[in-house]
Motif scaffolding. Structure first.
Motif, PDB file in Angstrom:
ATOM      1  N   TRP A  34       0.842  -1.202   0.000  1.00  0.00           N
ATOM      2  CA  TRP A  34       0.000   0.000   0.000  1.00  0.00           C
ATOM      3  C   TRP A  34       0.879   1.255   0.000  1.00  0.00           C
ATOM      4  CZ3 TRP A  34      -0.213   3.809   3.809  1.00  0.00           C
ATOM      5  CH2 TRP A  34      -1.204   4.782   3.621  1.00  0.00           C
ATOM      6  N   ARG A  79       1.185   4.184  -2.729  1.00  0.00           N
ATOM      7  CA  ARG A  79       0.829   5.570  -2.399  1.00  0.00           C
ATOM      8  C   ARG A  79       1.956   6.525  -2.764  1.00  0.00           C
ATOM      9  NH1 ARG A  79      -2.184   8.048  -2.724  1.00  0.00           N
ATOM     10  NH2 ARG A  79      -2.263   9.378  -0.886  1.00  0.00           N
ATOM     11  N   ASP A 125       1.951   6.891  -6.554  1.00  0.00           N
ATOM     12  CA  ASP A 125       0.771   7.654  -6.941  1.00  0.00           C
ATOM     13  C   ASP A 125       0.977   9.141  -6.630  1.00  0.00           C
ATOM     14  OD1 ASP A 125      -1.827   8.332  -7.731  1.00  0.00           O
ATOM     15  OD2 ASP A 125      -2.798   7.251  -6.094  1.00  0.00           O
ATOM     16  N   GLN A 169      -4.434  12.364  -7.876  1.00  0.00           N
ATOM     17  CA  GLN A 169      -3.988  11.020  -7.544  1.00  0.00           C
ATOM     18  C   GLN A 169      -5.059   9.984  -7.868  1.00  0.00           C
ATOM     19  OE1 GLN A 169      -2.283  10.516  -3.642  1.00  0.00           O
ATOM     20  NE2 GLN A 169      -1.389  12.568  -3.684  1.00  0.00           N
ATOM     21  N   TRP A 194      -5.556   7.462  -6.131  1.00  0.00           N
ATOM     22  CA  TRP A 194      -6.100   7.109  -4.818  1.00  0.00           C
ATOM     23  C   TRP A 194      -7.483   7.711  -4.612  1.00  0.00           C
ATOM     24  CZ3 TRP A 194      -5.657   3.741  -1.127  1.00  0.00           C
ATOM     25  CH2 TRP A 194      -6.024   4.018   0.179  1.00  0.00           C
ATOM     26  N   TRP A 242     -10.110   4.665  -4.784  1.00  0.00           N
ATOM     27  CA  TRP A 242      -9.389   3.653  -3.994  1.00  0.00           C
ATOM     28  C   TRP A 242      -9.392   3.992  -2.515  1.00  0.00           C
ATOM     29  CZ3 TRP A 242      -8.558  -0.880  -6.074  1.00  0.00           C
ATOM     30  CH2 TRP A 242      -8.554  -0.972  -7.467  1.00  0.00           C
ATOM     31  N   ASP A 243      -9.400   5.274  -2.185  1.00  0.00           N
ATOM     32  CA  ASP A 243      -9.467   5.668  -0.777  1.00  0.00           C
ATOM     33  C   ASP A 243     -10.747   5.131  -0.130  1.00  0.00           C
ATOM     34  OD1 ASP A 243     -10.997   7.459  -2.386  1.00  0.00           O
ATOM     35  OD2 ASP A 243     -10.738   9.096  -0.956  1.00  0.00           O
ATOM     36  N   TYR A 302      -5.199  -1.561  -6.921  1.00  0.00           N
ATOM     37  CA  TYR A 302      -4.748  -0.173  -6.778  1.00  0.00           C
ATOM     38  C   TYR A 302      -3.373   0.000  -7.419  1.00  0.00           C
ATOM     39  CZ  TYR A 302      -3.090   4.122  -4.495  1.00  0.00           C
ATOM     40  OH  TYR A 302      -2.553   5.368  -4.238  1.00  0.00           O
TER      41      TYR A 302
END
Length: 171
Positions: free
Chosen positions: A46, A50, A53, A64, A66, A71-72, A107
């Motif tokens: 992860w 991150r 990203d 992003q 994310w 994805w968040d 992700y």
């Protein structure tokens, strides 16, 4: 091979290690830690995703994956949207306990595809563009992209080592 293709190859190697590190691990194994202060395979994957990203999105000037890709919400973590895991406490690392291999690689793959699309637009001259003046010397785009590769490969390698330990524990 041009520079953009070389960078794409390097990022592709990260993808291979990430997929190999999580393939076949259960959610429990992805969250398992060698000791209460250690990182888990899930957290490492992860976090490296991150970082990629965050850094590549900033350089490319786009939101992003994310947040833009939701994805968040899928991960449902109690972190700020811009949190990349840097400096996380043991309790924060433990928050990744419910992450599945499919969620982590989904992700990662979304970020990887976006990274490759960005890299395909770059020329050699672009790599000399200063992207961060907070450092001495200032950081160029080329240095930033290589820094992400280095950081991601280190964390992916750590995840691969943990995977090996976890599989030996299975017996």
């Amino acid at each position: 091979m041009n520079t953009a293709e070389l960078l794409a190859d390097a990022y592709g190697r990260i993808k291979e290690v990430v997929h190999d590190a999580v393939e076949g691990l259960t959610t429990g194994e992805l969250a398992d830690r060698l000791d209460p202060e250690a990182n888990s395979v899930g957290w490492l994957v992860w976090h490296l995703t991150r970082v990629q990203d965050d850094h590549v999105s900033e350089a490319a000037g786009h939101p992003q994956t994310w947040t833009e890709g939701g994805w968040d919400q899928r991960f449902g973590l109690p972190f700020d949207a811009d949190d990349i895991g840097y400096g996380h406490s043991a309790d924060e690392v433990a928050e990744l306990a419910a992450a599945t291999a499919d969620l982590l690689t989904g992700y990662y793959d979304a970020v990887h595809e976006r990274t490759l699309a960005y890299l395909a637009t770059l020329t050699d001259a672009d790599l000399d563009t200063v992207v961060d003046r907070r450092w001495t010397p200032p950081v160029t785009l080329g240095v930033r992209l290589v820094s992400v590769i280095s950081d991601d490969l280190q964390h992916a390698g750590q995840a691969a080592i943990l995977r090996g330990i976890l599989l030996r524990r299975r017996g």
